[in-house]
Design a protein around this motif. Structure first.
Motif, PDB file in Angstrom:
ATOM      1  N   LEU B  27      35.551  40.042  55.763  1.00 20.68           N
ATOM      2  CA  LEU B  27      36.173  39.108  54.831  1.00 20.68           C
ATOM      3  C   LEU B  27      35.336  38.898  53.577  1.00 20.68           C
ATOM      4  CD1 LEU B  27      37.709  36.329  57.129  1.00 20.68           C
ATOM      5  CD2 LEU B  27      38.833  38.255  56.014  1.00 20.68           C
ATOM      6  N   ASN B  30      36.144  41.714  51.367  1.00 22.58           N
ATOM      7  CA  ASN B  30      37.495  41.549  50.820  1.00 22.58           C
ATOM      8  C   ASN B  30      37.502  40.573  49.657  1.00 22.58           C
ATOM      9  OD1 ASN B  30      38.643  43.246  52.621  1.00 22.58           O
ATOM     10  ND2 ASN B  30      39.607  41.669  53.882  1.00 22.58           N
ATOM     11  N   ARG B  31      36.793  39.458  49.851  1.00 28.07           N
ATOM     12  CA  ARG B  31      36.793  38.418  48.828  1.00 28.07           C
ATOM     13  C   ARG B  31      36.271  38.972  47.505  1.00 28.07           C
ATOM     14  NH1 ARG B  31      35.226  33.612  46.335  1.00 28.07           N
ATOM     15  NH2 ARG B  31      33.018  34.015  46.030  1.00 28.07           N
ATOM     16  N   LEU B  33      36.066  42.160  46.540  1.00 31.23           N
ATOM     17  CA  LEU B  33      36.988  43.177  46.013  1.00 31.23           C
ATOM     18  C   LEU B  33      38.189  42.509  45.339  1.00 31.23           C
ATOM     19  CD1 LEU B  33      37.074  45.833  48.906  1.00 31.23           C
ATOM     20  CD2 LEU B  33      35.648  45.857  46.860  1.00 31.23           C
ATOM     21  N   ASP B  34      38.678  41.428  45.977  1.00 30.53           N
ATOM     22  CA  ASP B  34      39.836  40.720  45.422  1.00 30.53           C
ATOM     23  C   ASP B  34      39.519  40.048  44.095  1.00 30.53           C
ATOM     24  OD1 ASP B  34      41.664  41.412  47.340  1.00 30.53           O
ATOM     25  OD2 ASP B  34      41.148  39.743  48.654  1.00 30.53           O
ATOM     26  N   LEU B  35      38.252  39.740  43.871  1.00 26.01           N
ATOM     27  CA  LEU B  35      37.864  39.157  42.589  1.00 26.01           C
ATOM     28  C   LEU B  35      37.727  40.249  41.532  1.00 26.01           C
ATOM     29  CD1 LEU B  35      35.273  36.502  43.793  1.00 26.01           C
ATOM     30  CD2 LEU B  35      37.585  36.105  42.966  1.00 26.01           C
ATOM     31  N   ARG B  60      36.373  41.337  34.641  1.00 29.23           N
ATOM     32  CA  ARG B  60      37.764  41.656  34.304  1.00 29.23           C
ATOM     33  C   ARG B  60      38.471  40.501  33.594  1.00 29.23           C
ATOM     34  NH1 ARG B  60      39.510  46.415  36.871  1.00 29.23           N
ATOM     35  NH2 ARG B  60      37.927  47.176  38.297  1.00 29.23           N
ATOM     36  N   GLY B  61      37.793  39.934  32.614  1.00 26.74           N
ATOM     37  CA  GLY B  61      38.421  38.901  31.791  1.00 26.74           C
ATOM     38  C   GLY B  61      38.369  37.509  32.374  1.00 26.74           C
ATOM     39  N   ALA B  62      37.838  37.342  33.572  1.00 27.93           N
ATOM     40  CA  ALA B  62      37.773  36.021  34.187  1.00 27.93           C
ATOM     41  C   ALA B  62      36.322  35.675  34.497  1.00 27.93           C
ATOM     42  CB  ALA B  62      38.603  36.000  35.469  1.00 27.93           C
ATOM     43  N   VAL B  63      35.990  34.385  34.426  1.00 27.13           N
ATOM     44  CA  VAL B  63      34.629  33.950  34.747  1.00 27.13           C
ATOM     45  C   VAL B  63      34.581  33.488  36.201  1.00 27.13           C
ATOM     46  CG1 VAL B  63      32.802  32.303  34.198  1.00 27.13           C
ATOM     47  CG2 VAL B  63      34.171  33.301  32.361  1.00 27.13           C
ATOM     48  N   ILE B  64      33.638  34.041  36.939  1.00 30.15           N
ATOM     49  CA  ILE B  64      33.563  33.773  38.370  1.00 30.15           C
ATOM     50  C   ILE B  64      32.117  33.452  38.748  1.00 30.15           C
ATOM     51  CG2 ILE B  64      33.703  34.892  40.640  1.00 30.15           C
ATOM     52  CD1 ILE B  64      36.069  36.526  39.232  1.00 30.15           C
TER      53      ILE B  64
END
Ligand SMILES: Nc1nc2c(ncn2[C@@H]2O[C@H](COP(=O)(O)OP(=O)(O)OP(=O)(O)O)[C@@H](O)[C@H]2O)c(=O)[nH]1
Ligand SMILES: [Mg+2]
Lengths: 272, 80
Positions: B27, B30-31, B33-35, B60-64
């Protein structure tokens, strides 16, 4: 009246949906990453014809509402915002279970035009489950401000599904969205979604599993997708499938002995 | 010339790197990769929280925000 679905409560939710006073011609799911404007699209389409709230003892709240378009009544279900359908959380599981087991007549994915790339992960996961998918590229007003322009016709060609630009807060694009939903739901347009091809080894096992999955579920679910999830070894999905097989009436499975479906599936899932 | 590979935790603020590998399973994998953290993705370190962990990255354009327990499993290589 509120509607919720627990991680395992998909059937209770579906029963609730079918008891609705408004007889809908179609049920359409609204999925998308968090904060992409799903609820704004939902409110824009359904107006005041919606119900939300808490259902005692349940965890995830779902809103459902109705609208009419071209003389058809459409029920919309606003799913929790998720980045994925791989069931890393209760929200993801609810969204996945509804799209997979709820058998909606179409699924709309609402995406954020300002960071489209990251949103496409979910889009690809949804079209892997169902071809009856529509992409709504929302927040195009915000994107324009950031000098981002989305080439929707090109996106439509590469994904193989309808792509509708929208600025839902200003109610821009919502009529086009209703029209796109109508076409997909009532078969006026057949989507040819991009097929994600895996490496040879994986494709070989998918092929092997698919036949067995088709036999066990008699074509009920997308066998390729189920085979992929079996390969993932996703326990929540295996569980939900088992629930499905256990609930099913014997008359619905004329080729299978009672319990054989569950047993066969167990064997299949234990191989990984 | 071989390009240096290192842990994402070592990427200085304001610099970019390319994802080579996500060395996690299940998991947690997965988390990430999903981001959008798949190989060849460009990641930029944006800022540190006051304690230094988590760190905000542009992906990819988002801040994480990622905690070091996640980001140290991500191998990246420097880009120019
Ligand atoms: N500029 C702009 N803002 C929008 C648009 N659509 C929605 N918003 C705003 O974006 C924010 C999030 O909208 P919601 O509709 O709550 O998003 P959501 O996807 O339902 O969010 P979650 O349910 O939390 O995942 C709100 O402040 C909306 O007003 C749009 O087309 N343009
Ligand atoms: Mg919402």
């Amino acid at each position: 009246m509120g509607l919720t679905a627990q991680s395992t409560g998909i059937y209770a939710f579906l029963e609730e949906l079918s008891r609705s006073p408004v007889k809908a011609d179609a049920v359409v799911a609204l999925a998308g990453n968090p904060n992409t404007g799903k609820s704004t699209v939902f409110n824009g389409l359904t107006g005041l014809n919606q119900h939300t709230g808490n259902w005692p003892g349940k965890t995830v709240v779902l809103a459902k509402g109705n609208y009419r378009h071209r003389n058809k009544s459409i029920t919309l279900v606003d799913l929790p915002g998720t980045y994925s359908l791989l069931a890393n959380s209760a929200d993801e599981q609810v969204a996945r279970d509804f799209i997979c087991f709820g058998d909606p007549d179409a699924t709309v994915v609402v995406a954020d035009a300002t960071c489209l790339e990251r949103n496409l992960n979910l889009v690809l996961q949804v079209i892997e489950i169902t071809p009856k998918t529509i992409l709504c590229v929302n927040l195009v007003d915000e994107a324009k401000r950031k000098r981002i322009e989305v080439d929707c016709p090109k996106l439509e060609r590469s994904l193989g599904i309808p792509v509708v630009p929208a600025a839902a807060r200003d109610k821009v694009g919502l009529t086009d969205l209703k029209e796109a939903i109508h076409k997909v739901v009532f078969g006026k347009q057949r989507n040819r979604p991009k097929r994600i091809v895996y490496n040879q080894a994986i494709e070989a096992v998918i092929g092997e599993l698919q036949g067995e999955v088709k036999r066990l579920f008699q074509g009920k679910f997308n066998s390729r997708w189920v085979a992929l999830r079996l390969l993932d070894g996703d326990p929540t999905l295996v569980n939900e499938m088992r629930n499905y097989l256990q609930r099913r009436q014997p008359k619905a499975e004329p080729f299978l002995e009672k319990g054989e479906g569950v047993k066969g599936f167990e064997q299949l899932s234990n191989r990984f | 010339m071989a390009v240096a590979e290192f842990e994402l935790t070592q990427l200085p603020i304001g610099r970019m790197a390319e994802v080579v590998k996500v060395g996690l399973t299940g998991l947690a994998r997965n988390r990430l990769l999903d981001l959008g953290l798949v190989p060849s993705t460009i990641v930029e370190a944006i800022r540190k929280s006051p304690s230094g962990d988590p760190v905000a990255y542009k992906i990819r354009g988002a801040v994480i925000a990622l905690r070091s327990e996640e980001s140290r499993h991500i191998t990246v290589r420097s880009i120019n």
